[in-house]
Motif scaffolding. Structure first.
Motif, short mmCIF file in Angstrom:
data_model
loop_
_atom_site.label_atom_id
_atom_site.label_comp_id
_atom_site.label_asym_id
_atom_site.label_seq_id
_atom_site.Cartn_x
_atom_site.Cartn_y
_atom_site.Cartn_z
N PHE A 516 0.82 -1.21 0.00
CA PHE A 516 0.00 0.00 0.00
C PHE A 516 0.86 1.26 0.00
CE2 PHE A 516 -2.68 3.18 2.32
CZ PHE A 516 -3.66 3.31 1.35
N LYS A 517 1.76 1.40 0.97
CA LYS A 517 2.72 2.49 1.00
C LYS A 517 3.81 2.14 2.00
CE LYS A 517 0.15 5.41 4.31
NZ LYS A 517 -0.53 6.72 4.49
N ILE A 518 4.88 2.91 2.02
CA ILE A 518 6.01 2.64 2.91
C ILE A 518 6.39 3.91 3.65
CG2 ILE A 518 6.85 0.82 1.41
CD1 ILE A 518 8.99 2.70 0.38
N ARG A 519 7.13 3.74 4.77
CA ARG A 519 7.63 4.89 5.51
C ARG A 519 9.06 4.61 5.97
NH1 ARG A 519 4.26 7.28 3.26
NH2 ARG A 519 2.59 8.59 4.12
N ARG A 520 9.88 5.65 6.04
CA ARG A 520 11.28 5.54 6.46
C ARG A 520 11.46 6.23 7.81
NH1 ARG A 520 15.66 5.88 3.02
NH2 ARG A 520 14.56 4.28 1.84
N TYR A 521 12.17 5.56 8.73
CA TYR A 521 12.42 6.10 10.07
C TYR A 521 13.92 6.19 10.30
CZ TYR A 521 7.48 5.00 10.69
OH TYR A 521 6.11 4.92 10.54
N ALA A 522 14.37 7.36 10.76
CA ALA A 522 15.80 7.60 10.98
C ALA A 522 16.33 6.75 12.13
CB ALA A 522 16.04 9.09 11.28
N PRO A 523 17.65 6.46 12.16
CA PRO A 523 18.22 5.67 13.26
C PRO A 523 18.01 6.29 14.63
CG PRO A 523 19.75 5.77 11.41
CD PRO A 523 18.64 6.73 11.10
N ASP A 524 17.86 7.63 14.71
CA ASP A 524 17.64 8.27 16.01
C ASP A 524 16.16 8.47 16.34
OD1 ASP A 524 17.03 10.24 14.18
OD2 ASP A 524 18.34 11.78 15.06
N TYR A 525 15.27 7.85 15.57
CA TYR A 525 13.84 7.91 15.87
C TYR A 525 13.61 7.32 17.26
CZ TYR A 525 8.77 7.27 15.12
OH TYR A 525 7.40 7.31 15.22
N PRO A 526 12.78 7.96 18.10
CA PRO A 526 12.60 7.51 19.48
C PRO A 526 12.25 6.04 19.64
CG PRO A 526 11.61 9.67 19.18
CD PRO A 526 12.05 9.21 17.82
N ALA A 527 11.58 5.45 18.66
CA ALA A 527 11.18 4.04 18.75
C ALA A 527 12.37 3.11 18.94
CB ALA A 527 10.41 3.63 17.51
N PHE A 528 13.57 3.53 18.47
CA PHE A 528 14.74 2.65 18.50
C PHE A 528 15.61 2.86 19.74
CE2 PHE A 528 14.20 3.56 13.77
CZ PHE A 528 13.32 2.49 13.60
N GLN A 529 15.31 3.87 20.52
CA GLN A 529 16.13 4.16 21.68
C GLN A 529 16.02 3.05 22.72
OE1 GLN A 529 18.17 6.85 21.23
NE2 GLN A 529 17.09 6.78 19.27
N GLY A 530 17.18 2.54 23.13
CA GLY A 530 17.20 1.47 24.12
C GLY A 530 16.88 0.10 23.56
N LYS A 531 16.65 -0.01 22.25
CA LYS A 531 16.34 -1.29 21.62
C LYS A 531 17.62 -1.93 21.05
CE LYS A 531 11.78 -0.76 21.92
NZ LYS A 531 11.66 0.66 22.32
N GLU A 532 17.67 -3.23 21.09
CA GLU A 532 18.78 -3.95 20.48
C GLU A 532 18.50 -4.10 18.99
OE1 GLU A 532 21.05 -8.28 20.73
OE2 GLU A 532 19.70 -7.64 22.33
N MET A 533 19.22 -3.33 18.17
CA MET A 533 18.98 -3.32 16.73
C MET A 533 19.93 -4.32 16.06
SD MET A 533 16.44 -1.32 16.51
CE MET A 533 16.30 -1.09 14.74
N THR A 534 19.46 -5.56 16.01
CA THR A 534 20.24 -6.64 15.42
C THR A 534 19.40 -7.29 14.33
OG1 THR A 534 21.31 -7.07 17.55
CG2 THR A 534 21.47 -8.80 15.87
N PRO A 535 19.97 -7.50 13.13
CA PRO A 535 19.17 -8.10 12.06
C PRO A 535 18.77 -9.53 12.38
CG PRO A 535 21.48 -7.89 11.40
CD PRO A 535 21.33 -7.14 12.68
N ILE A 536 17.55 -9.88 12.00
CA ILE A 536 17.06 -11.25 12.19
C ILE A 536 17.06 -12.04 10.88
CG2 ILE A 536 15.64 -10.64 14.18
CD1 ILE A 536 13.21 -10.60 12.35
N MET A 537 17.24 -11.31 9.76
CA MET A 537 17.33 -11.94 8.44
C MET A 537 18.25 -11.07 7.58
SD MET A 537 13.68 -13.31 6.90
CE MET A 537 12.62 -12.37 7.99
N ASP A 538 19.14 -11.71 6.83
CA ASP A 538 20.01 -10.94 5.94
C ASP A 538 19.26 -10.44 4.72
OD1 ASP A 538 22.29 -11.10 7.49
OD2 ASP A 538 22.97 -12.98 6.56
N SER A 539 18.21 -11.15 4.33
CA SER A 539 17.43 -10.75 3.16
C SER A 539 16.08 -11.45 3.20
CB SER A 539 18.16 -11.12 1.87
OG SER A 539 17.35 -10.87 0.73
N LEU A 540 15.06 -10.76 2.69
CA LEU A 540 13.75 -11.38 2.55
C LEU A 540 13.70 -12.32 1.33
CD1 LEU A 540 11.31 -8.46 3.43
CD2 LEU A 540 11.43 -10.68 4.58
N VAL A 541 14.66 -12.16 0.43
CA VAL A 541 14.71 -13.03 -0.75
C VAL A 541 15.35 -14.35 -0.34
CG1 VAL A 541 15.47 -13.29 -3.13
CG2 VAL A 541 14.99 -11.01 -2.22
#
Length: 545
Positions: A516-541
Motif C-alpha cells: 500500500f505504502k512505505i515509511r522511512r524512520y531515521a536511526p535516532d527515531y525515538p522508537a529505537f532508543q534502548g532497543k537492540e537493533m540486530t538483524p534477524i534476516m540478511d534478506s527477505l529473498v
C-alpha cells in the motif's frame, strides 16, 4: 424497378446514419470524454472489489462493532476461502495477464553516500506480516497479525506498531476495506485492538496517529438510494442502490480494546447540488467551493463515491488533509471545530465550520475550471511535507494517473500562510495554483505506473521515498530524478519468494507483491532508543533451492 428504388432508399438511410455518427463524434466535448472514462474507471473499481472480496486471505468476517465505547470483540469466523490465481479473460473480454512476472527481487540499488539512512517499514498487501528493513535489505523486525493489512502501518515513537486490518466486510465493497485496528509492542505482543465494522459503517484504508495519542480514523457509512435522492443525488446517475460517503472520527483509546469517539466530521453534512430546487442543499456550485457537489462531473456515481484513501494531520494548524480519490482532489478540513460545529458552515478558528477550507486537483468539480484544468488522477497519499524537510508546508501526492497511462509524484505549493489560511477563492476560477511545483516520473514513465494504492514521502535530506504499490517497487530519488535506492518487495501471498521466482498475479493481473505504502524512520527515531537493533534476516529473498 422496385428493387432499384429500395436500394436507393437504403443507401440514403445508411449515408444519413453515418453522417449522424460523425457529427456526434465531432461534437463530443472533453468533459463528456472524461465523464465516459470516469464511468469506466468506476466500473473497473467495482470489478476489482468484487474479485478482491471473492479471494481468501486473513481471517474472515466483520466483527464489530464500533460506536461509542466498546469492548470490540472479534465475532468473525474462520479463514477465507480458496484464492483465485487469475488468468484468462476478465469482464468485457479484457485479457487478464496470467503471469507470473519475472523481475529482480530485493535490493536493486543502494548509493550509500546519497540516501537518507534509516529503516523502512512496509506490510505486503496480501500477507499477514509487517517488516522493518535496513537500507541494505536486512530485516530487523517483523510483526505477525491474523489479517492482511487494511491498509496502512505505522511505527509509533514508543516502538509499537499500529496496523490497519483487512476484514472482508461484504457490506462494503470497493477497495481499501478495513474494519479493525491493532497495536503491537516491540516484541510482537498485541496490546490494543478495536473493531469498527458492521452493516452500516466501516473503517478503511488509513489512520493518523495524533500528538495527544488519539487516532483519526477514516470511516465510510452506508446510505440507501432513498436517502441519497432526498439529499439531492440524481437517481439516474447512481450506479448502485447504496452509497458509501466519507466521514472521519477521532478516537481516544483505553485499555486493551476500549475506545471513545471524541470528534466527528461527515461529508454528508456538506453537500450541494444545482438540480433539485426542492432539496435544502440546492445552490450555486461555483459560489460554494467548501461544499461537495452530489452530481459533479456528470459521471455516474459509484458506491464508493469519495473513495478517500489517506488522511494526514497538521498539528500546527489543527487541520486534516483527506485524499478524495473519487473526486480527483485532496480536501482540507478544520479540526478546531467541535463535532456540532463540524456539521455546519460556521465556527472553528477558520470560521467555516466543517465546510472544506481548501481543495486542489480537479477544479471542474466545484465549477472553477474545465477538464483541461484537472491535475490529479485517482491519486493516493496526499500529505503536508514535514517541517524538517525541504519543501516544508507544501503538499506531496502520489498521482496514479490512471487515465493518462503513467504515474508521478507531485509537489504542490498551495500558498498557505503562517496562520494556516489558504488563498482567497474567486467564484468560477481555479482555487490556488494551477500547476504543481515539482513532478517526478521515471524514464520511461511507465516504469513507475501503478493504477491503484501507492504513496510517497519527503525525506529530511531532500530526497523523496516512493512506493509504486501495485508492483511492490520502492524508490528513493533525488530532486533531479536520480535514483539512489531501489528495492522490489519479494513477499507475495504465500510468503517469501526465492531468487529467480516469478511474481504471481491476482485475478486482475496485479502483482501479489503489492504494498500500500512505505515509511522511512531515521536511526535516532525515538522508537529505537534502548532497543537492540540486530538483524534477524540478511534478506527477505530466499536462496534458490
Amino acid at each position: 424497378m422496385k428493387v432499384k428504388d429500395g436500394f436507393q432508399n437504403w443507401s440514403v438511410a445508411i449515408i444519413c446514419l453515418l453522417l449522424m455518427v460523425c457529427v456526434s463524434c465531432v461534437f463530443t466535448s472533453p468533459d463528456q470524454t472524461i465523464s465516459q472514462q470516469s464511468d469506466k474507471d468506476s466500473e473497473r473499481d467495482d470489478r476489482i472489489a468484487d474479485s478482491r472480496n471473492r479471494e481468501g486471505g486473513g481471517k474472515g468476517d466483520n466483527g464489530n462493532r464500533g460506536g461509542g465505547k466498546g469492548d470490540n470483540r472479534n465475532r468473525g469466523g474462520g479463514k477465507g476461502g480458496n484464492r483465485n490465481r487469475g488468468g484468462g479473460k476478465g469482464r468485457n473480454n479484457r485479457v487478464i495477464p496470467t503471469g507470473p512476472v519475472f523481475q529482480q527481487l530485493g535490493l536493486i540499488k543502494y548509493d550509500k553516500d546519497k540516501v537518507y539512512n534509516g529503516y523502512t517499514l512496509f506490510a505486503p498487501k496480501h500477507y499477514e506480516k509487517t517488516y522493518l528493513m535496513s537500507m541494505s535489505g536486512q530485516v530487523y523486525k517483523e510483526w505477525t497479525s491474523e489479517y492482511e493489512p487494511g491498509q496502512s502501518v505505522y511505527l509509533l515513537e514508543n516502538g509499537n506498531l499500529l496496523r490497519c486490518c483487512f476484514t472482508k466486510n461484504q457490506s462494503f465493497i470497493g477497495g481499501g476495506e478495513g474494519g479493525r485496528m491493532e497495536e503491537y509492542d516491540w516484541d510482537g505482543n498485541m496490546v490494543w485492538s478495536m473493531w469498527y465494522s458492521d452493516d452500516t459503517k466501516l473503517s478503511h484504508h488509513d489512520i493518523e496517529p495524533m500528538p495527544n495519542g488519539n487516532l483519526l480514523v477514516m470511516v465510510v457509512q452506508l446510505k440507501t438510494k432513498a436517502e441519497c435522492i432526498a439529499a439531492g443525488f440524481d437517481a439516474g446517475m447512481m450506479r448502485s442502490d447504496t452509497l458509501f460517503p466519507e466521514s472521519i472520527i477521532e478516537i481516544e483509546r483505553f485499555g486493551s480494546q476500549g475506545f471513545e469517539i471524541v470528534w466527528e466530521w461527515q461529508v454528508w453534512d456538506h453537500l450541494i447540488q444545482d438540480r433539485n430546487k426542492n432539496v435544502v442543499n440546492y445552490g450555486s456550485i461555483k459560489d460554494n467551493p467548501g461544499r461537495v457537489d452530489c452530481n459533479a462531473g456528470g459521471r455516474r456515481t459509484p458506491a464508493f463515491w469519495n473513495h478517500a484513501n489517506s488522511i494526514d494531520y497538521n498539528p500546527k494548524f489543527d487541520q486534516i488533509c483527506l485524499n478524495a480519490r473519487g473526486q480527483n482532489e485532496f480536501w482540507i478540513i478544520d479540526h478546531t471545530t467541535t463535532t456540532e460545529e463540524a456539521k455546519g458552515s460556521t465556527g472553528g478558528k477558520y470560521g467555516k465550520g466543517g465546510d472544506l477550507l481548501y481543495r486542489w486537483g480537479n477544479p471542474a468539480v466545484y465549477g472553477g475550471g474545465s477538464a483541461d484544468d484537472q491535475r490529479l488522477y485517482l491519486q493516493h497519499d496526499s500529505q503536508w511535507i514535514e517541517d524538517d524537510c525541504p519543501g516544508a508546508g507544501n503538499f506531496l501526492v502520489y498521482n496514479n494517473g490512471s487515465r493518462r497511462g503513467y504515474s508521478s509524484v507531485d509537489e504542490i505549493d498551495v500558498l498557505q500562510d503562517e496562520e494556516g489560511f489558504f488563498p482567497e477563492y474567486k467564484p468560477g476560477q481555479i482555487w490556488g495554483p494551477k500547476d504543481q511545483t515539482w513532478i517526478y516520473t521515471t524514464t520511461p514513465k511507465e516504469d513507475m505506473y501503478s493504477t491503484e494504492i501507492s504513496g510517497a514521502s519527503r525525506l529530511p535530506n531532500g530526497n523523496t521515498l516512493v512506493c509504486a504499490g501495485t508492483v511492490g517497487h520502492f524508490l528513493e530519488v533525488e530532486k533531479d530524478g536520480n535514483i539512489v535506492w531501489e528495492y522490489r518487495n519479494p513477499v507475495a501471498r504465500d510468503g517469501q519468494l526465492r531468487e529467480g521466482d516469478g511474481i504471481p498475479l491476482d485475478v486482475r493481473g496485479h502483482q501479489y507483491n503489492a504494498v500500500f505504502k512505505i515509511r522511512r524512520y531515521a536511526p535516532d527515531y525515538p522508537a529505537f532508543q534502548g532497543k537492540e537493533m540486530t538483524p534477524i534476516m540478511d534478506s527477505l529473498v530466499l536462496p534458490k533451492e
